[in-house]
Motif scaffolding. Structure first.
Motif, mmCIF file in Angstrom:
data_model
loop_
_atom_site.group_PDB
_atom_site.id
_atom_site.type_symbol
_atom_site.label_atom_id
_atom_site.label_comp_id
_atom_site.label_asym_id
_atom_site.label_seq_id
_atom_site.Cartn_x
_atom_site.Cartn_y
_atom_site.Cartn_z
ATOM 1 N N SER A 1 39.749 68.914 -67.104
ATOM 2 C CA SER A 1 40.590 70.022 -67.813
ATOM 3 C C SER A 1 40.496 70.024 -69.066
ATOM 4 O O SER A 1 40.857 71.017 -69.670
ATOM 5 N N ASP A 2 39.992 68.984 -69.865
ATOM 6 C CA ASP A 2 39.940 69.130 -71.314
ATOM 7 C C ASP A 2 38.475 69.180 -71.759
ATOM 8 O O ASP A 2 37.991 68.718 -72.798
ATOM 9 N N LYS A 3 37.729 69.459 -70.828
ATOM 10 C CA LYS A 3 36.089 69.369 -71.063
ATOM 11 C C LYS A 3 35.275 70.651 -71.281
ATOM 12 O O LYS A 3 35.951 71.827 -70.832
ATOM 13 N N ILE B 1 44.765 77.105 -73.394
ATOM 14 C CA ILE B 1 43.463 76.554 -73.397
ATOM 15 C C ILE B 1 42.490 77.669 -73.733
ATOM 16 O O ILE B 1 42.799 79.052 -73.206
ATOM 17 N N SER C 1 46.916 65.500 -64.448
ATOM 18 C CA SER C 1 46.507 66.712 -65.376
ATOM 19 C C SER C 1 45.731 67.737 -64.579
ATOM 20 O O SER C 1 45.230 67.358 -63.344
ATOM 21 N N ALA D 1 44.216 72.303 -64.889
ATOM 22 C CA ALA D 1 44.341 73.528 -65.532
ATOM 23 C C ALA D 1 44.830 74.527 -64.630
ATOM 24 O O ALA D 1 44.547 74.503 -63.509
ATOM 25 N N ASP E 1 42.911 67.648 -61.912
ATOM 26 C CA ASP E 1 41.864 66.761 -62.248
ATOM 27 C C ASP E 1 41.766 65.492 -61.315
ATOM 28 O O ASP E 1 40.791 64.721 -61.140
ATOM 29 N N GLY F 1 41.842 61.688 -66.548
ATOM 30 C CA GLY F 1 42.419 62.575 -67.444
ATOM 31 C C GLY F 1 43.816 61.802 -67.695
ATOM 32 O O GLY F 1 44.502 62.361 -68.532
ATOM 33 N N ARG G 1 46.302 73.819 -70.073
ATOM 34 C CA ARG G 1 46.003 72.602 -69.417
ATOM 35 C C ARG G 1 47.367 71.993 -69.293
ATOM 36 O O ARG G 1 48.209 72.280 -70.204
#
Length: 367
Positions: free
Chosen positions: A90-92, A30, A57, A59, A116, A121, A41
């Motif tokens: 975690s993907d934001k 990331i 999921s 981070a 998450d 996720g 991630r």
């Protein structure tokens, strides 16, 4: 031939065959990690409340450089972000900013892992306010940190969470024996729901209470196969399901969502989910079992919290004092939204002291 073996092995792990809780499925770097740190991630194996294999999921953030000794782990358990699959964090953008005390934790040399939770996720459903499920996502996140060579993580961990994450932190203390190879040194919870009958029926903000009811009821309908129409009218059930499709964001809710919250608050005015036998049993089952917590606990509560009633938290802390040492911090003007950040300075210092084995403070005598 070797390529075929590698592909088959990867497929077996991804499918959950011969995979143990905490096993890493994959990791992707990331960008934008705090200075002096690197982040990935991750996806890792876990189990749902029924013991079925799932993938979660999250981070992981690790200080750069080779440590003199293995790094202790702090699991950050975030507050409510929604119950839809798209509500994972975690993907934001803003991932690192929402982890309370992150810079201080990294400066102390800790590995920070932020799950998450199940169903965020990754495919759901998300078990919102389901104690054992939240604890398993947290515990297996610590295991995943141990499984990642770049982390150089020790077997010792602590948990710091806010709101829903505080609830999961406390449940982790109750379920810590699930990972006998790890040592839980303590849990810190900021504004945690603890007594779900009181928390879901209390709080002074009717709109927020309506939205939390939407999250909880929509989730439990799927997790426990408990029809919404057993407690509310069909039109209210439809509104709950529609509202539960929305995620919480740093920018707040869209106007259409706010209008829905107003409608739901009106429709729930004379509805008491706790009075329904089926829903009441699930609330009792997922309330934090204070008698099962035997590790040190830090609790923060704001006096102006409109979501988690301060009186409910005070009553829980008094029960908790019967079984373990509790550091209780209150802020008379503190609200709910900023609870994690407000608690962070004291919570991070308290966690550091637990790893250092320092004298354990307790506020139980004055409560």
């Amino acid at each position: 031939m070797m390529i075929r073996i590698a592909i088959i092995a990867s497929a077996l792990v991804a499918g959950g065959v011969s995979a143990a809780p905490g096993d890493l499925v994959d990791k992707v770097p990331i960008a934008g990690a705090p200075a002096g740190a690197q982040a990935w991630r991750i996806r890792y194996r876990s189990q749902d409340e029924a013991g079925r294999a799932i993938t979660v999921s999250g981070a992981i953030v690790v200080p750069r450089g080779r440590p003199a000794r293995e790094r202790d782990i702090v699991v950050w358990a975030h507050g409510a972000s929604g119950v839809a699959e798209s509500c994972g964090l975690s993907d934001k953008p803003g991932l690192f900013a929402q982890i309370a005390g992150l810079d201080a934790l990294l400066a102390a040399g800790h590995v920070v892992v932020a799950p998450d939770y199940q169903g965020l996720g990754n495919p759901g459903p998300h078990p919102f306010l389901v104690g054992t499920a939240g604890a398993r996502s947290v515990i297996d996140a610590a295991r995943a940190a141990r499984a990642m060579p770049q982390a150089r993580a020790s077997a010792r961990y602590a948990v710091f969470g806010e709101s829903l994450g505080g609830f999961s932190a406390l449940w982790t203390a109750a379920e810590a024996a699930r990972a006998p190879e790890l040592t839980l040194v303590g849990v810190a919870a900021a504004a945690p729901p603890t007594d779900l009958k009181s928390n879901l029926g209390g709080g002074s903000n009717a709109l927020v209470r309506a939205f939390l009811t939407a999250y909880t009821a929509s989730s439990w309908e799927q997790v426990y196969d408990l029809p919404l129409t057993s407690a509310v009218k069909p039109r209210t059930a439809t509104l709950i399901r529609n509202l539960a499709k929305n995620c919480v964001s740093l920018d707040g809710f869209k106007l259409r969502t706010k209008i829905g919250m107003v409608r739901l608050a009106g429709q729930l005015r004379n509805v008491d989910l706790a009075a329904n036998p089926g829903w009441g049993r699930i609330m009792a089952r997922n309330s934090v079992p204070a008698a099962r917590l035997n590790v040190p606990v830090f609790v923060y509560q704001g006096g102006k919290d409109e979501i988690v009633a301060p009186a409910v938290t005070r009553a829980f802390v008094r029960r908790l004092c019967r079984t373990t040492a509790v550091r209780s911090v209150t802020s008379p003007a503190g609200d709910h939204v900023s609870a994690g950040k407000a608690a962070a300075p004291d919570a991070v210092a308290w966690i550091g002291d637990r790893f250092a084995g320092k004298l354990l403070p307790s506020d139980c005598a004055r409560l």
